[in-house]
Design a protein around this motif. Structure first.
Motif, short mmCIF file in Angstrom:
data_model
loop_
_atom_site.label_atom_id
_atom_site.label_comp_id
_atom_site.label_asym_id
_atom_site.label_seq_id
_atom_site.Cartn_x
_atom_site.Cartn_y
_atom_site.Cartn_z
N THR A 119 0.80 -1.23 0.00
CA THR A 119 0.00 0.00 0.00
C THR A 119 0.83 1.28 0.00
O THR A 119 0.27 2.37 -0.07
N GLY A 120 2.14 1.16 0.07
CA GLY A 120 2.97 2.36 0.21
C GLY A 120 3.40 3.00 -1.09
O GLY A 120 4.09 4.03 -1.07
N GLY A 121 3.02 2.41 -2.23
CA GLY A 121 3.37 3.00 -3.50
C GLY A 121 4.79 2.65 -3.96
O GLY A 121 5.51 1.90 -3.30
N GLU A 122 5.17 3.20 -5.11
CA GLU A 122 6.47 2.89 -5.70
C GLU A 122 7.59 3.71 -5.06
O GLU A 122 7.37 4.83 -4.60
N LEU A 123 8.79 3.16 -5.08
CA LEU A 123 9.97 3.91 -4.66
C LEU A 123 10.12 5.16 -5.53
O LEU A 123 10.49 6.24 -5.03
N TYR A 124 9.81 5.04 -6.81
CA TYR A 124 9.91 6.18 -7.74
C TYR A 124 9.05 7.35 -7.27
O TYR A 124 9.48 8.51 -7.29
N GLU A 125 7.83 7.03 -6.79
CA GLU A 125 6.92 8.09 -6.35
C GLU A 125 7.46 8.81 -5.11
O GLU A 125 7.34 10.03 -5.00
N ARG A 126 8.08 8.07 -4.23
CA ARG A 126 8.62 8.71 -3.01
C ARG A 126 9.84 9.57 -3.34
O ARG A 126 10.06 10.60 -2.71
N ILE A 127 10.63 9.10 -4.30
CA ILE A 127 11.78 9.92 -4.72
C ILE A 127 11.28 11.23 -5.31
O ILE A 127 11.82 12.31 -5.01
N GLU A 128 10.25 11.15 -6.16
CA GLU A 128 9.70 12.37 -6.77
C GLU A 128 9.13 13.31 -5.70
O GLU A 128 9.30 14.53 -5.77
N LYS A 129 8.48 12.74 -4.71
CA LYS A 129 7.85 13.54 -3.65
C LYS A 129 8.88 14.19 -2.75
O LYS A 129 8.75 15.37 -2.36
N ASN A 130 9.94 13.45 -2.39
CA ASN A 130 10.92 13.94 -1.42
C ASN A 130 12.18 14.52 -2.05
O ASN A 130 13.03 15.06 -1.36
N ASN A 131 12.32 14.38 -3.37
CA ASN A 131 13.51 14.78 -4.13
C ASN A 131 14.67 13.83 -3.87
O ASN A 131 15.28 13.30 -4.78
N HIS A 132 15.00 13.63 -2.58
CA HIS A 132 16.04 12.65 -2.24
C HIS A 132 15.82 12.22 -0.79
O HIS A 132 15.01 12.81 -0.06
N PHE A 133 16.53 11.19 -0.36
CA PHE A 133 16.40 10.68 1.00
C PHE A 133 17.64 10.99 1.81
O PHE A 133 18.73 11.19 1.27
N SER A 134 17.48 10.97 3.13
CA SER A 134 18.65 11.04 4.00
C SER A 134 19.49 9.79 3.79
O SER A 134 18.99 8.75 3.34
N GLU A 135 20.76 9.88 4.12
CA GLU A 135 21.64 8.72 3.93
C GLU A 135 21.21 7.54 4.80
O GLU A 135 21.25 6.39 4.36
N SER A 136 20.73 7.82 5.99
CA SER A 136 20.28 6.76 6.89
C SER A 136 19.10 6.00 6.31
O SER A 136 19.06 4.77 6.31
N LEU A 137 18.13 6.74 5.76
CA LEU A 137 16.95 6.11 5.18
C LEU A 137 17.31 5.37 3.90
O LEU A 137 16.83 4.25 3.65
N ALA A 138 18.17 5.97 3.09
CA ALA A 138 18.60 5.33 1.84
C ALA A 138 19.31 4.01 2.12
O ALA A 138 19.12 3.02 1.39
N SER A 139 20.12 3.97 3.18
CA SER A 139 20.83 2.74 3.48
C SER A 139 19.87 1.66 3.96
O SER A 139 20.06 0.47 3.68
N GLN A 140 18.82 2.06 4.68
CA GLN A 140 17.80 1.09 5.10
C GLN A 140 17.10 0.49 3.89
O GLN A 140 16.93 -0.72 3.80
N TYR A 141 16.70 1.37 2.95
CA TYR A 141 16.02 0.88 1.76
C TYR A 141 16.96 0.01 0.93
O TYR A 141 16.56 -1.01 0.36
N MET A 142 18.22 0.42 0.86
CA MET A 142 19.19 -0.32 0.05
C MET A 142 19.43 -1.72 0.63
O MET A 142 19.60 -2.68 -0.13
N PHE A 143 19.43 -1.82 1.94
CA PHE A 143 19.62 -3.13 2.56
C PHE A 143 18.54 -4.10 2.10
O PHE A 143 18.82 -5.26 1.77
N ASP A 144 17.29 -3.64 2.06
CA ASP A 144 16.19 -4.50 1.62
C ASP A 144 16.40 -4.96 0.18
O ASP A 144 16.22 -6.14 -0.15
N MET A 145 16.76 -4.02 -0.70
CA MET A 145 16.93 -4.36 -2.12
C MET A 145 18.10 -5.31 -2.33
O MET A 145 18.00 -6.31 -3.07
N VAL A 146 19.22 -5.02 -1.68
CA VAL A 146 20.41 -5.86 -1.84
C VAL A 146 20.16 -7.26 -1.29
O VAL A 146 20.56 -8.26 -1.90
N SER A 147 19.46 -7.35 -0.16
CA SER A 147 19.14 -8.66 0.42
C SER A 147 18.33 -9.50 -0.56
O SER A 147 18.60 -10.70 -0.74
#
Length: 481
Positions: A119-147
């Motif tokens: 229900t949270g939508g696409e990663l693309y949509e959040r990037i568009e909405k926020n422009n970019h993420f903090s490094e801490s949040l980006a690393s959390q998201y990246m961990f999920d994708m890499v795993s």
């Protein structure tokens, strides 16, 4: 003690069954059938549309679970063989960061794939909405994708079209977990095999894919681009036309020019550079990305001692459950439970999974028990009882089934849905033939099926009605905590 025998039932039958433990893999419950969607689902709303067809939000009538339904018209030009391959791949995958598939229903006009509703939508949509993420949040998201991609590459599967549009959030919270979707272009590969077919999306495609001579490391490149975009809001290689983008990908170096990079650590920049090495031989493998300190900072370590201990104790007790309860637990966990309900258990799983391959070995489980102070256990027995597909590991759903708090995730609706799933002919009772049909793709034998019925059949009519089913499933077998 395990499931109690039905009243008046000979206890020696139960004792025999405890020596013949039955576990069912999640893929047994993922059915492909002909029929009408409205027989089992209520249409709620349309939530998406694309060249492939439409996506609807639907509600499962028996369990009330909400699902996403990808509906593909048979009237358009589609590659049915490729669609069947995608479904087959999703049936095999079992990872907390890969979208789950529940069933496939084909009617006269459409093929409908019922999947987990994120229900949270696409990663693309959040990037568009926020422009970019903090490094801490980006690393959390990246961990999920890499795993998730590490798990795929371990299974010799390459995704080939990783991009923010193919990555969904489970919910709309800021710290929501990610799920990778759309395996329509994925492919099983052999070690050292090169692929030649061009597949990908312009900004995220690796240079060797443009040259049509690539391997699984094309996924690492795509993840590197996604990480870059998450941290600054724009892609590392740009052009006005597709040809310009491809030229930039092949010839230009990664630079960190915008102001957003001023607050990003050198560790993050270094990881991006190594993921976006144009030479795939020198580029990091997914294992190396996973092991990078910047990624490992977000790995869940065993910090919740009580929860970890309880989960492992439940696994230890799982061996005492009767076969009907074990099958029902597996169905509810794999088909009906929402990811958020098992979020804490997911953290335990990730913390036990030391090498990040998405499955638990004997040694990883043993280390978990030692950590919680449990040393008196029969590890071989635990593995044998919990490893439903007998691959020598505990996959994610197998772990959840054995480790969950059974009473918390069970409800009247879910029990009824599980009963209906086993009542193949819809007679209102589970018969011997119903279970033969339900388990036809497994190695379950007639004697095991006979024992399942005998233990639950209180009135002796040779079948299991709903009341008998609920009694045996919810009986006071032991206290799962």
């Amino acid at each position: 003690m395990g499931c109690c025998a039905a009243k008046g039932q000979k206890k020696e039958i139960f004792r025999k069954s405890t020596n013949r433990k039955l576990s069912i893999s999640k893929k047994v419950f993922i059915k492909q059938r002909n029929g009408k969607v409205i027989e089992n689902y209520e249409l709620v709303s349309k939530i998406g549309e694309g060249s492939y067809g439409q996506v609807f939000l639907v509600t499962h009538r028996e369990s009330k679970a909400q699902r996403a339904m990808k509906s593909i018209s048979l009237g358009q030009s589609i590659d049915l063989d490729q669609l069947i391959i995608e479904v087959s791949i999703l049936k095999e995958l079992d990872h907390p960061n890969i979208v789950r598939i529940f069933e496939v229903i084909k009617d006269e006009k459409t093929i409908n794939i019922l999947m987990e509703n994120c229900t949270g939508g696409e990663l693309y949509e959040r990037i568009e909405k926020n422009n970019h993420f903090s490094e801490s949040l980006a690393s959390q998201y990246m961990f999920d994708m890499v795993s998730a991609i590490k798990y795929c590459h371990e299974a010799r599967l390459v995704h080939r079209d990783l991009k923010p549009e193919n990555i969904l959030f489970e919910n709309d919270k800021e710290n929501a977990r990610l799920k990778i979707i759309d395996f329509g272009t994925s492919k099983y590969f052999k070690p050292n095999e090169k692929m030649q077919r061009f597949i990908g999306t312009s900004f995220y495609v690796a240079p060797e894919v443009i040259d049509k001579n690539y391997d699984e490391k094309c996924d690492v490149w795509s993840l590197g681009v996604i990480l870059y975009v998450m941290l600054c809001g724009s892609p590392p290689f740009y052009g006005k036309t597709t040809e310009d983008i491809y030229k930039s990908i092949k010839t230009k170096e990664v630079i960190f020019r915008s102001k957003n990079w001023e607050t990003v650590s050198e560790n993050a920049k270094s990881l991006i550079i190594r993921m976006l090495n144009k030479d795939p031989i020198k580029r990091l493998s997914i294992d190396e990305v996973y092991s990078d300190p910047w990624i490992q900072n977000k790995k869940n370590n065993v910090s919740d001692m009580p929860l970890t201990k309880i989960s492992l104790e439940n696994m230890h007790k799982f061996q005492n459950e009767c076969n009907l309860k074990r099958v029902t637990m597996s169905y509810i966990i794999s088909q009906l439970v929402v990811s958020e309900e098992v979020d804490e258990l997911r953290k335990v799983f990730e913390s036990l999974d030391k090498n990040g391959d998405g499955k638990l070995t004997k040694n990883e489980i043993l280390e978990g028990f030692k950590y919680t102070g449990v040393i008196d256990l029969d590890l071989e027995r635990i593995m044998m009882d919990c490893d439903a597909d007998n691959n020598g590991y505990l996959d994610y759903t197998e772990f959840l089934t054995a480790a969950c708090n059974w009473r918390k995730i069970t409800s009247k609706n879910r029990l009824f849905a599980a009963f209906k799933a086993l009542d193949n002919d819809g007679s209102g009772k589970i018969s011997f033939n119903d279970l033969i049909e339900a388990f036809k793709s497994t190695d379950v034998d007639n004697q095991q099926i006979k024992e399942i019925i005998e233990i639950a059949d209180a009135n002796g009519d040779g079948e299991i009605d709903l009341e008998e089913f609920e009694r045996i499933i919810m009986g006071n077998s032991y206290n799962r905590v």
